[in-house]
Design an enzyme around this catalytic site. Structure first.
Site: not given
Ligand code: IPM
Ligand code: MG
Length: 368
Positions: A146, A196, A228
């Site tokens: 962001y 991740k 995930d």
């Protein structure tokens, strides 16, 4: 008597209607407690852009700077309408991100709560919900993709390209971890660390810092989970989660998924906390398609008021009353349109009726 200044930013789309219900609750809380609230309304979002040319105008900044807490409604236009505003002036990039940056509200708490009495709202089977869902997503809010460097252009082969960087410093990771461990210590002491690290180096550093911070909290059991896989387990085993901590973009996505498992994003309030300032907002968007129809669910906005009472004004007991009043309305068999289809055996109520019923319930609760 304590006196607090609150900036009220109603925002766009359904923002003004759901904010009006939240303000009713603030007024009632003021009546019931030894506290006074000075509410100042200000323009923020697309409405501010059209009125002033700026989605976070100077006057609003001044009001927010002076406030003890900010209550912010959802902002934004439909995808098509957004195109009428230059991309850097659009409400998300032109107001929301600058607000997060200005007040360094790095810790975003998103409660995902579905008591078993409200299990009928969820698309999940009752046996999956068991005794109820009660999770807090702790989302890092001022770093990552962001806020990293961005570049758009045309390369030497005439191809349009874009670069966005996922950036974190060790200090940024440590400060959000500390918040997550503190919260986890006060709850079930099980912290899911979402990452991740099999692909992203940012997650490798994230996990290193997590391990360092964990040393200070030997009672908290840390469970590392790939993002995930976390998406799957949120659907299959939501009751195994208590506190989940994750970086900005993962938090954006998984918190919307969490709204889905409750039955609606309308049940997702949030608190955005910095060291010196906090603001409170629903996790969902401005839903322009249903604006002005008295069908939006004000739960997320009233829940944001409850979080403000808890975090900014040290009024934990009254905050619990507000949660209980809202859940009580649903437990009585009422529903807003986002949560049930007509004929589902519930009494459908609109935005204003929901607010009125919460007022009715809260006024009958013993004063703290
Ligand atoms: C949220 C919203 C915002 C975000 C949008 C409106 C920029 O989706 O608070 O989750 O992506 O953070
Ligand atoms: Mg989001």
């Amino acid at each position: 008597m304590k006196n607090y200044k609150i900036a009220i930013l109603a925002g766009d789309g359904i923002g003004p209607e759901i904010t009006a219900e939240a303000v009713k609750i603030l007024k009632l809380v003021e009546e019931r407690n030894d506290v006074s609230f000075e509410l100042t309304e200000a323009l923020f979002g697309a409405c501010a852009y059209f009125a002033t040319g700026d989605a976070f105008p100077k006057e609003t900044i001044e009001i927010c700077d002076a406030a003890d807490a900010i209550l912010k409604g959802p902002i934004g236009l439909s995808h098509e309408e957004s195109k009428n505003i230059p991309i850097d002036k659009q409400p998300e990039r032109g107001a929301l991100l600058p607000m997060r940056r200005r007040y360094n509200t790095y810790a975003n708490f998103r409660p995902v709560s579905l008591p078993k009495e409200l299990a009928h709202f969820s698309p999940l089977k009752a046996e999956i919900i068991g005794e109820g869902i009660d999770i807090v997503i702790v989302r890092e809010l001022v770093g990552g993709l962001y806020f990293g460097k961005k570049e758009m252009g045309v390369d030497e082969n005439g191809q349009r390209y874009v670069k966005e960087t996922l950036e974190y410093t060790e200090a940024q990771i440590r400060q959000i971890m500390l918040k997550a461990f503190e919260l986890s210590s006060s709850r079930k002491k099980v912290l899911h660390n979402i990452h991740k690290s099999n692909v992203l180096k940012s997650s490798v550093l994230w996990n290193e810092i997590m391990e360092e911070v964990a040393k200070g909290y030997p009672d908290v059991k840390v469970i590392n989970l790939l993002v995930d896989a976390a998406a799957t387990y949120l659907c299959l085993k939501p009751t195994e989660f208590d506190v989940m901590v994750m970086e900005n973009m993962f938090g954006d996505i998984l918190s919307d998924q969490a709204g889905g498992i409750l039955g609606s994003l309308g049940l997702m309030p949030s608190a955005c906390i910095g060291d010196d300032k906090a603001y409170y907002e629903p996790s969902h968007g401005s839903a322009p398609d249903i604006a002005g129809k008295n069908i939006a669910n004000p739960y997320s906005m009233i829940g944001s008021v409850a979080m403000m009472l808890e975090n900014s004004f040290d009024m934990q007991e009254e905050a619990k009353n507000v949660w209980a009043a809202m859940q009580g309305v649903f437990a009585d068999g009422f529903s807003t349109a986002d949560l049930s289809k007509p004929g589902a055996g519930v009494n459908m109520i609109g935005t204003v009726e929901f607010g009125d019923k919460v007022v009715e319930k809260l006024s009958k609760m013993p004063r703290v």
